[in-house]
Design a protein around this motif. Structure first.
Motif, PDB file in Angstrom:
ATOM      1  N   UNK A 324      -1.114  19.734  37.552  1.00 46.16           N
ATOM      2  CA  UNK A 324      -0.341  19.928  36.319  1.00 46.16           C
ATOM      3  C   UNK A 324       1.069  19.380  36.470  1.00 46.16           C
ATOM      4  N   UNK A 325       1.685  19.646  37.623  1.00 46.99           N
ATOM      5  CA  UNK A 325       3.037  19.150  37.874  1.00 46.99           C
ATOM      6  C   UNK A 325       3.068  17.633  37.878  1.00 46.99           C
ATOM      7  N   UNK A 326       2.063  17.002  38.469  1.00 48.93           N
ATOM      8  CA  UNK A 326       2.036  15.537  38.520  1.00 48.93           C
ATOM      9  C   UNK A 326       2.017  14.940  37.127  1.00 48.93           C
ATOM     10  N   UNK A 327       1.198  15.504  36.267  1.00 46.59           N
ATOM     11  CA  UNK A 327       1.116  14.979  34.903  1.00 46.59           C
ATOM     12  C   UNK A 327       2.465  15.099  34.197  1.00 46.59           C
ATOM     13  N   UNK A 328       3.113  16.252  34.341  1.00 45.79           N
ATOM     14  CA  UNK A 328       4.395  16.474  33.662  1.00 45.79           C
ATOM     15  C   UNK A 328       5.497  15.592  34.230  1.00 45.79           C
ATOM     16  N   UNK A 329       5.562  15.492  35.555  1.00 44.16           N
ATOM     17  CA  UNK A 329       6.662  14.742  36.168  1.00 44.16           C
ATOM     18  C   UNK A 329       6.468  13.234  36.064  1.00 44.16           C
ATOM     19  N   UNK A 330       5.226  12.786  36.013  1.00 47.92           N
ATOM     20  CA  UNK A 330       5.005  11.363  35.762  1.00 47.92           C
ATOM     21  C   UNK A 330       5.512  10.984  34.372  1.00 47.92           C
ATOM     22  N   UNK A 331       5.380  11.912  33.439  1.00 48.14           N
ATOM     23  CA  UNK A 331       5.824  11.662  32.073  1.00 48.14           C
ATOM     24  C   UNK A 331       7.332  11.835  31.918  1.00 48.14           C
ATOM     25  N   UNK A 332       7.858  12.914  32.467  1.00 47.77           N
ATOM     26  CA  UNK A 332       9.256  13.283  32.211  1.00 47.77           C
ATOM     27  C   UNK A 332      10.236  12.867  33.296  1.00 47.77           C
ATOM     28  N   UNK A 333       9.714  12.405  34.429  1.00 52.69           N
ATOM     29  CA  UNK A 333      10.579  12.028  35.536  1.00 52.69           C
ATOM     30  C   UNK A 333      10.760  13.158  36.529  1.00 52.69           C
TER      31      UNK A 333
END
Length: 355
Positions: A324-333
């Motif tokens: 879940x973190x990977x998806x969010x941080x890939x999108x938001x930085x």
């Protein structure tokens, strides 16, 4: 102010620093990508904030760029390997790939790795195995300033000694996301204390003792020298049970691998060495591949049917939060706090790089 960078840009910054410190371009990129993946996975403790320590370790001679893993023992299913003080992110991958060759031949492999510099997020190695449909278990010790107290002890005597287990779920067209359990045997990772200290935060009660052996919530007690010149210590998770597992990781990852255990006074060296015992198993070789796939699916589904407890989001299986973190941080930085970014810039200047 914190800085937010996209993963690719952060990788390039960190890679430049390691090239300047003596790494080949390919090694620098591999190490940088591994550190950034830890950030993407929500584990900032094992991310780019480690780069300054790696640079210090190179400069003091404890980390040797461009080192490869050496084979000391090769007897089929058993491999004894030496990381030769190389980057754990590269010698660890080399070690796993050698083990995978043995699994393909024999159905399983028991592999020990000694004298690797900091291996980083151990879950990375389990993810390599489950991607092939294989189970893996990893027991790791840490040779550096001891930061974890034994159960009923009053000072640091060993490291955060992680344990990791990776299990694939399902098979072929029914494959689900794998179970990847990756945790320090301390209540929290040492790196999380560095991050909390840099961010000016306190931590939960029951996590730390100070330099006098008294409970504290100040993460700085294990990050910077205290009033008496010493340090505090982290507590193990699960009281005596976590302590027992920490000791097992020290003896299996350190003593059995030949890398050694910690039993001396602390020093100020920046190098961090890991020993690791890994066991990799192909379910097909046990004759249980089909039933294993069916049972993993059935059990995970059974867990998810449990109603959510009050004030929770329901059952979370190991590995989910990272994805879940990977998806969010890939999108938001990726957000890097100001103190950590300053440490990275300072490390870059030590090797002649300006970010």
């Amino acid at each position: 102010m914190p800085i937010t960078l996209q993963a690719h840009d952060l990788e390039q910054h960190i890679s430049r620093i390691f090239v300047a410190a003596g790494s080949s371009a390919s090694e620098a990129q591999a190490v940088a990508a591994n550190l950034v993946m830890a950030n993407l996975s929500g584990h900032d403790s094992h991310g780019v904030g480690m780069a300054p320590r790696y640079i210090d370790a190179i400069l003091e001679g404890g980390l040797t760029p461009n080192s490869d893993v050496a084979v000391r023992v090769d007897s089929g299913m058993l491999l004894g390997l030496d990381g030769q003080q190389g980057f754990g992110q590269t010698v660890g991958v080399q070690a796993m790939n050698l083990a995978f060759e043995r699994v393909a031949q024999h159905g399983a492999c028991i592999m020990s790795l000694a004298h690797a510099h900091h291996l980083g997020r151990i879950g990375h190695f389990a993810e390599m195995a489950v991607a092939r449909g294989w189970v893996s278990l990893h027991f790791v010790n840490v040779l550096s300033r001891p930061v974890v107290a034994p159960w009923h002890g009053g000072d640091g005597r060993f490291g955060t000694n992680p344990c990791c287990i990776g299990i694939p779920v399902g098979m072929d067209d029914t494959t689900r996301e794998p179970f990847v359990l990756d945790f320090a045997t301390s209540r929290v990772a040492q790196g999380k204390m560095r991050v909390a200290h840099n961010e000016g935060k306190e931590v939960a009660p029951g996590t730390l003792i100070d330099e006098h052996g008294q409970p504290t919530t100040r993460p700085g007690v294990v990050v910077v020298p205290q009033s008496n010149g010493g340090y505090g210590a982290l507590m193990t998770f699960g009281e005596h049970k976590g302590f027992g597992l920490a000791v097992a990781c020290e003896l299996l990852g350190g003593a059995l691998s030949g890398g050694g255990t910690w039993h001396r006074a602390a020093d100020a060296k920046r190098s961090v060495y890991n020993g690791m015992l890994s066991i990799i198993i192909d379910p097909k070789a046990l004759g249980t591949q089909l039933s294993f796939a069916q049972e993993t699916l059935a059990f995970i589904d059974w867990l998810r049917q449990s109603p959510a407890s009050p004030n929770s989001d329901g059952v979370v299986v190991a590995g989910e939060r990272e994805r879940t973190a990977r998806a969010a941080r890939k999108k938001n930085g990726i957000v890097v706090d100001d103190a950590t970014w300053q440490e990275i810039q300072d490390a870059a200047r030590k090797v002649g790089v300006t970010l």
